[in-house]
Write an enzyme that holds these catalytic residues in place. Structure first.
Site, PDB file in Angstrom:
ATOM      1  CG  HIS A   1      28.832  15.842 -12.081  1.00 39.79           C
ATOM      2  ND1 HIS A   1      29.227  16.308 -11.065  1.00 39.79           N
ATOM      3  CD2 HIS A   1      29.560  14.674 -12.525  1.00 39.79           C
ATOM      4  CE1 HIS A   1      30.777  15.256 -10.848  1.00 39.79           C
ATOM      5  NE2 HIS A   1      30.297  14.288 -11.550  1.00 39.79           N
TER       6      HIS A   1
ATOM      7  CG  HIS B   1      32.310  12.991  -3.974  1.00 37.54           C
ATOM      8  ND1 HIS B   1      31.520  12.404  -5.006  1.00 37.54           N
ATOM      9  CD2 HIS B   1      31.620  11.963  -3.263  1.00 37.54           C
ATOM     10  CE1 HIS B   1      31.129  11.081  -4.898  1.00 37.54           C
ATOM     11  NE2 HIS B   1      30.717  11.127  -3.502  1.00 37.54           N
TER      12      HIS B   1
END
Lengths: 805, 257, 156
Positions: free
Chosen positions: A65, A137
């Site tokens: 990430h 997300h």
């Protein structure tokens, strides 16, 4: 493991390779063996074992990430085309060699900040910039759609607050990919939410957070495919205005670390490392984040005050990796010491490493010059925002964490940020041969029915049920809206939205345009064409409302399956190359982007990947907001023109899905052709020659023309024979439903026809029909003896009734 | 000429304060956004202003129910001065969340009574709705805020709790007798609308009410989002530039002048 | 002492949040439920007296026009035995942030009650209709509660 000061000592100096792998797996570090070995060597050099908080810090910093290690790692790529010829190429850093490269080569002066901060920034006017960021997300939204999407919106907004010294958010965009909401409940695997529940909760999450922040959600896209049932995709984006003199940030030695906003709890622990794991539904409650928009609204109100008083030198948001990532990033060039006891907690019992990497929401970290210490606290206190100094930036280039007066972490910043080993992965792509479908013929009746089926298809039908739950008009600045109609009672799908920021920049005439492009169905056949088409669609959408293609920037968002499978990584490489080729040709730079990989899930021990999905978002500056238009038809007797060439491109189309054919050529992008058309349209809109304009995308010409008609309640008469096609012969049905890129339908007053033709003398522009004085939508071909007639009300009904719960 | 001063009260979760400020300023007033804590500290500051505005938003997240926590706070901490301000005849406007606050603390329909006798409850659809609607200006209204407007105008609404509910039928009669109903949701041609043009199912399609004297206005639609013709879905307005919402703010500013 | 406060929509008004849940149930093609009623729930603990709890329920947690309230000691449930009625309570699990409770603590102070107390918020659903245990459990775990962050009690 031994327990010292609330920390465990992780015994790793003497571990074997197998044991290292096990250690990483058992603790959700998501670190590879190679990475574990680098860490082992580092601590062997220090002649001590790491504490849990140290190894957690490294795991966060090196996470997929935070570091995008797959796309910036080494990739050995092999491509086979249908003749079995091979092309081999090694990428040292795929992103640098494709997406970043476009931006560097184009070198646009109006790009103020690219790929370095929390968001990209382009010029709005001489004194202000526009910052834009879109993030995914996905994993949190799969577990808890409401909490996931709401914290996704919150996170996107914080990215904009954390860019430069803080931008003021203007608008949100949200893009979803869901499973088909009409599947039977019993077909849904255990522990997985039904798509309808996911959709309802996801929309409620976006609405609640965005509405309560007072930031309009003005644009988006929704795509349905059963490949997303277990792993829905959620993209959240925000753009904002930032003064030019607030863009640069820096951290000085001696600056204090100020933590602002929400308290810290066990929320979202391991979110960053979790995003490189496939979904498993035994994931514990800690992976879930809960949002509180009102805290974020208070932070927003207070921090913009503090910004304008010049009370801090740098800021960033606490996103994935929590304090670990935020402070690690801010202090990478200086060093930092953090007193963990000072972090305000929601409840007691958190271990130090949990405090450090918690992804509790609504938190920002500031670098504050010591002389402003009291002043800045006062500003936050006024808005009742918790603000606590938790450490300072030092000159020793080390990250030191203290807890109860003991040092529990002491790592070198250079090691932390620069010594992650590069991964090497293999990628393979086989270009599928696309075959033209057998020529398609239908009775008039069948064509009529097909048109209505297309309009009510999940991937074309009205999103009104969603859009109305978002306050898309708060701040009063949304002057081109997501739903457009010539009266209050009816509406059609707008191509893009425009924000006119009159509340923030007094006296401005300028606006900001926002649009998206997405079509995973093309990617199932060809990821290159998917990415190319997504870029073109985003640009087309922006141009259709009046944007100037010379002032548009792009954002990319890759969502793919597990890149350890060469085939999957191969699809990414192809898409990234399309991004380079097409963006370069259109001269539209990328300014920011994100990737979310490992979107896979298992059902009864079998692993599935999501459909490879790229989202392209476009942001542009409109010089004069009075020179913008909407898509509904305006007046009877006006002429209709089609700009661009219609090709036999039904591969991956909605039409192909409906009539159940697997052949067909996926639409290509012809940038040299399209670019001229886009420039011409902008010129024509600027000269007030265009009454309405709509681009052709899913469903093709017939759907786009019908939408313009039912959004106005006005009829049209279209001569199919006049539509310009390329060499390959096409039946009227293929002409109506082909999804060829590069096409716009334009409504023009008769007296402006010549002026429009003059502008278009270097491109294909064909008169295809006119606006009639009743409400019948008629497509006819004298050559093929076809005449289809439907009224706008029936078409509107077909379009409206699918997603209407 | 004296500059008309407007106080725009804000708190955590207020989010239509900037556009409300712009609307008043475009009408020649000086509008200031003031945090409720500042006003609680210096209550009498309120009398420096000519107009009081409670803008839209989600005060305190609308936790419990819309406007509930703010109405509770104002009533307990600022009730006396807000009432005094209201009784002085100065214009007061509550838009959306502001209207919800007025109704729940009892400033509307009658500040003399200052008790909750009506409510704004969940929309019949059960969800938040953002759309443009038509509103009809009641002929006999005494509101100073809605003069010089055509009989029917369009305005945007954006709320989840906007269904006006009176305590009993008698209250509706009183409101009607005192000409306190200001705006009703309407169809384009002035008839009783159906959902979605009636966005919430209010009693008698009520969209706005005033106190008997007409200086206090509470309304669910957002006139501050219709200052320019460009903001209208079909870009309609007056003087080829302005939106009809602007007149509402102009009326109050002119009233004070 | 802990008090449980339940906020009930008066019968003469539409229980739109219940209606909304019913439409969610229908949209999953689950039949058998005729009506759903929804009530917000609160549990107040700490030094709050019964009278104070009553003030909090009347002036803050309920709407005077459209709602009423019921206060009980925390573990009690009303005992209704009807074959067509199920009742389910949903609460956040421990350590899941309950944002509404933070707002209520501020609002109770505004009411002039300055005692320290804790509050948690929950939801109660009344389902009317004849359904099997299995269907009830499916509705509860698929729609009423997200079992990852919430726990539920099927009271009947």
């Amino acid at each position: 493991m031994k327990d010292v000061n609330g920390c465990n000592i992780v015994d790793m100096l003497d571990l074997s390779d197998n044991q290292l792998v096990k250690l990483s797996k058992n603790n959700t570090f998501s670190l590879s063996l190679e990475e574990m070995k680098v860490i082992q060597r580092y601590f062997q050099g220090l002649k001590r074992n790491p504490t849990d908080i140290e190894i957690e810090t490294i795991a966060q910093t090196w996470s997929e990430h935070c570091k995008h290690k797959t796309l910036t790692g080494i990739i050995r790529y092999t491509e086979f085309d249908d003749t079995k010829a091979q092309k081999v190429k090694t990428y040292k850093n795929l992103l640098k060699e494709t997406i970043f490269k476009v931006t560097m080569e184009l070198n646009k002066k109006w790009c103020w900040s690219v790929f370095e901060d929390n968001a990209g920034i382009i010029e709005f006017d001489s004194k202000n910039g526009v910052a834009f960021k879109v993030e995914t997300h996905n994993h949190p939204s799969a577990l808890d759609p409401y909490g996931g999407t709401s914290t996704g919106v919150g996170g996107a907004i914080r990215d904009i607050l954390g860019v430069g010294l803080g931008a003021k958010p203007l608008a949100n965009t949200n893009v979803f990919c869901f499973g088909n909401p009409n599947v039977e409940l019993r077909e849904i695997p255990k522990n997985i939410h039904h798509p309808k529940k996911v959709i309802k909760d996801a929309v409620a999450g976006v609405g609640d957070y965005g509405n309560k922040m007072g930031i309009p959600t003005v644009n988006g896209a929704v795509h349905f495919d059963n490949g997303y049932i277990s792993n829905p995709l959620v993209y959240c984006g925000t753009f904002g205005i930032i003064p030019k003199n607030k863009i640069r940030k820096k951290v000085n030695v001696g600056d204090l670390i100020l933590l602002v906003g929400g308290k810290t709890g066990r929320d979202g622990i391991h979110g960053a490392t979790f995003s490189s794991l496939q979904l498993s539904y035994e994931s514990d409650v800690n992976a879930v984040q809960m949002g509180n928009p009102i805290i974020e609204k208070k932070v927003l109100d207070a921090m913009l005050n503090a910004r304008d008083l010049n009370l801090y030198r740098s800021v960033t948001d606490c996103g994935a990796g929590g304090l670990s990532s935020a402070i690690g990033e801010l202090g990478r060039k200086t060093g930092a010491i953090v007193y963990l006891n000072k972090v305000p907690l929601k409840y007691s019992g958190l271990r130090p490493w949990e405090i450090w990497i918690s992804e509790a929401q609504e938190r920002m970290v500031f670098a504050v010059p010591p002389e402003n210490k009291n002043k800045i606290i006062k500003v936050f206190k006024k808005e009742k925002v918790e603000a606590v100094f938790i450490g300072e930036f030092t000159k020793n280039k080390r990250l030191i964490i203290k807890y109860n007066n003991d040092v529990i972490a002491n790592i070198c910043m250079v090691f932390l940020h620069n010594e992650m080993p590069k991964s090497t992965k293999t990628a393979v792509y086989r270009i599928k041969k696309e075959k033209l479908q057998k020529s398609i013929k239908m009775s008039d009746d069948k064509i009529s029915r097909t048109l209505k089926t297309l309009l009510s298809d999940l991937n074309i039908c009205s999103r009104e049920w969603i859009v109305r739950q978002y306050d898309h008009e708060v701040q009063g600045q949304t002057i081109v809206k997501p739903l457009q109609g010539n009266s209050i009672e009816i509406s059609g799908p707008g191509d893009a939205s425009i924000i006119f920021p009159y509340n923030i920049i007094n006296g401005t005439k300028k606006g900001v345009v926002l649009s998206n492009g997405l079509n995973p169905q093309y990617g199932k056949i060809n990821t290159y064409k998917m990415a190319a088409s997504a870029i073109e669609e985003a640009l087309r959408n922006a141009v259709a409302v009046g944007a100037n293609i010379e002032k548009i920037a792009l954002l990319d968002n890759f969502c793919w399956g597990n890149p350890n499978y060469p085939k999957i990584l191969g699809g990414i490489v192809r898409a990234a190359n399309a991004c380079y080729d097409v963006a370069k040709a259109f001269e539209t730079p990328f300014i920011s982007g994100k990737d979310s990989l490992y979107n896979e899930y298992s059902i009864i021990c079998k692993k599935y990947s999501i459909p490879s999905t790229i989202l392209i978002s476009a942001i542009g500056i409109i010089e004069d907001i009075s020179k913008t238009i909407t898509m509904p038809l305006k007046n009877k007797n006006n002429k209709l023109f089609l700009a661009g060439i219609t090709r036999n491109e039904l591969g991956g189309s909605v039409f192909a899905k409906i009539i159940n054919i697997s052949d067909g050529i996926v639409p290509s992008v012809y940038p040299m052709e399209s670019k001229i058309i886009m420039k011409n349209i902008h010129m024509a809109i600027k000269k007030n020659l265009v009454e309405s304009c709509h681009d052709c995308s899913e469903g093709g010409f017939a759907v786009a023309a019908s939408e313009m008609a039912f959004a106005s309640g006005k009829g049209i008469i279209i001569n199919i024979d006049s539509i310009k096609t390329d060499m390959c012969p096409m039946t009227p049905i293929e002409i109506l439903f082909s999804e060829s890129n590069g096409r716009f339908i334009i409504e023009v007053k008769c007296e402006n026809e010549l002026k429009l033709r003059e502008i278009f003398k270097n491109a294909v522009l064909t008169e295809v029909g006119y606006v009639s004085d009743d409400n019948n939508v008629i497509f006819e071909s004298k050559m093929h003896k076809i005449r289809i007639k439907e009224n706008t009300e029936d078409l509107l009904k077909a379009w409206r009734n699918t997603l209407n719960w | 000429m004296k500059k008309v001063k407007v106080l725009i009260l804000r708190t955590a979760g207020t989010n239509c304060d900037y556009e409300t400020q712009m609307a008043f300023e475009l009408c020649g007033a000086f509008a200031e956004r003031v945090h409720i804590d500042i006003l609680i500290e210096k209550k009498n500051k309120i009398f420096k202003y000519d107009i009081l505005a409670f803008p839209g938003g989600f005060s305190y997240g609308d936790d419990i129910a819309s406007g509930k926590i703010l109405s509770n706070e104002i009533k307990n901490k600022l009730g006396d001065i807000v009432k005094k301000f209201a009784m002085s005849g100065r214009p007061i406007i509550g838009i959306c969340n502001g209207f919800q606050v007025f109704v729940k603390m009892g400033l509307l329909p009658d500040p003399n009574v200052f008790e909750q006798v009506s409510s704004l409850y969940y929309n019949d659809s059960g969800r938040f709705e953002c759309r443009w609607v038509y509103v009809k200006i009641e002929k006999k209204t005494r509101s100073i805020w809605v003069k010089n407007l055509p009989e029917i105008i369009s305005l945007p609404v954006a709320h989840g709790e906007g269904k006006f509910i009176p305590k009993n039928k008698n209250l509706l009669k009183v409101l009607s007798k005192n000409n306190q109903i200001v705006l009703k949701y309407s169809s384009k041609d002035g008839n009783i609308p159906k959902y979605p043009l009636d966005p919430n199912g209010s009693s008698e399609q009520i969209a706005a009410i005033s106190n008997p004297e007409g200086n206090i206005l509470g309304l669910m639609p957002h006139p501050e989002r219709y200052i320019f013709a460009l903001q209208h879905p079909n870009r309609e307005g007056f003087d080829s530039k302005y939106g009809w919402g602007k007149i509402i703010f102009q009326n109050a500013v002119d009233f004070v002048k | 002492m802990n008090f449980k406060i339940e906020i009930l929509t008066k019968k003469c008004f539409e229980n739109s949040r219940g209606k909304n849940m019913l439409s969610k149930i229908y949209s999953m093609h689950i039949n058998g439920i005729k009506k759903v009623e929804y009530s917000p729930l609160y549990v107040i603990g700490g030094n709050i007296s019964f009278d104070e709890a009553r003030i909090i329920a009347a002036d803050l947690l309920s709407d005077k026009i459209t709602e009423t309230y019921a206060i009980a000691e925390s573990d009690q449930h009303c005992k209704i035995s009807s074959p067509i009625l199920s009742m389910i309570e949903v609460w956040y699990k421990k350590n899941v942030t309950d944002t509404v409770s933070e707002s209520i603590i501020k609002a109770v102070k505004d009411l002039g009650i300055s005692k320290k107390f804790k509050i948690k918020t929950g939801h109660k659903y009344y389902l009317y209709g004849r359904i099997s245990k299995a269907v009830l459990s499916r509705i509860t775990t698929k729609l009423l509660a997200n079992t990852l962050i919430q726990e539920y009690k099927i009271i009947k």
